[in-house]
Scaffold this motif. Sequence first.
Motif, PDB file in Angstrom:
ATOM      1  N   THR A  36      26.715 -10.110  -5.258  1.00 16.99           N
ATOM      2  CA  THR A  36      27.361 -10.990  -6.286  1.00 16.99           C
ATOM      3  C   THR A  36      27.163 -11.062  -7.516  1.00 16.99           C
ATOM      4  N   ARG A  53      31.529  -6.869 -14.552  1.00 17.18           N
ATOM      5  CA  ARG A  53      31.766  -7.362 -13.382  1.00 17.18           C
ATOM      6  C   ARG A  53      32.135  -6.126 -12.150  1.00 17.18           C
ATOM      7  N   PRO A  54      31.647  -6.119 -11.121  1.00 19.01           N
ATOM      8  CA  PRO A  54      31.863  -5.145 -10.311  1.00 19.01           C
ATOM      9  C   PRO A  54      33.383  -5.214  -9.837  1.00 19.01           C
ATOM     10  N   GLY A  55      33.765  -3.905 -10.128  1.00 15.93           N
ATOM     11  CA  GLY A  55      35.455  -3.511  -9.694  1.00 15.93           C
ATOM     12  C   GLY A  55      36.112  -3.664 -11.220  1.00 15.93           C
ATOM     13  N   ARG A 147      39.185  -1.480  -8.132  1.00 18.31           N
ATOM     14  CA  ARG A 147      39.084  -3.080  -8.048  1.00 18.31           C
ATOM     15  C   ARG A 147      38.746  -3.426  -6.673  1.00 18.31           C
ATOM     16  N   ASP A 150      35.029  -2.597  -5.487  1.00 22.56           N
ATOM     17  CA  ASP A 150      34.286  -3.204  -6.379  1.00 22.56           C
ATOM     18  C   ASP A 150      33.200  -2.201  -6.903  1.00 22.56           C
TER      19      ASP A 150
END
Length: 244
Positions: A36, A53-55, A147, A150
């Motif tokens: 996270t 940010r992942p995604g 997205r 992730d």
Amino acid sequence: MSIAFDDRLARAQAVLSTAEARVSGLTGGIRRPVETGSLPVPSALASVLAGLRPGSSVAVTGSTSLLLALAGAAMGEESWCAVIGMPHLGLGAVADLGVDPARLALLPYPGASISQLVSAMIDGVDVVVIGSAVSDQLWRAAISRARAQDTLLLAADPPGRADLRISADHVRWRGLRRGSGRLRHHDVAVAVTNRGLPSGRVDITLPSVSGAMVVSPLTTAASAPASSAPSRSKRPALSIVRSA
């Protein structure tokens, strides 16, 4: 013609499936659970970019070094990175920018199978870099898939929108001295735009002596007061004196 193309595509897919199976068997799977929070960025960009940010999708224009430095920072110590469509990429330069060659999947010539390769890499690794030109349809599909998985998606000047846009303008190269020497470093002005809104600018040097990017010394030099240099008095003008 269609049969020959289908055969080539089938062979490419078979090779990709075999490679994925081998990697999965050796490492237990490339992808690790995404933690996270945001992914790290190079410290030189900390003033304008808190993290990735992942995604999310990131468009980088003007500097391949900046594109790869962002990928290297986002990889961290465990993740894998896939670079698609960059045939002239040097592994030494990539390592200097923070990308671990031991956790790097290179697909320099994707050809007609680029759509399948992009999808497979987004499903398999945490950071995907697209260096070749892609269609608007493929870019939209890649954003949607990244997205959902992730996966951080980085691209060199993609055709459509992106969550984040980072542009680089080359200010000057350094290294030459009075016409001799080597071009070793270049100063770059980086501008960050988040969803169409400007986020900030910073001057960096790529690469630094240690290989990674650093805040450019031009910023410090530009902030120095102009009055610090000693002033020189103007010499009086010469006049002709005639003897009597």
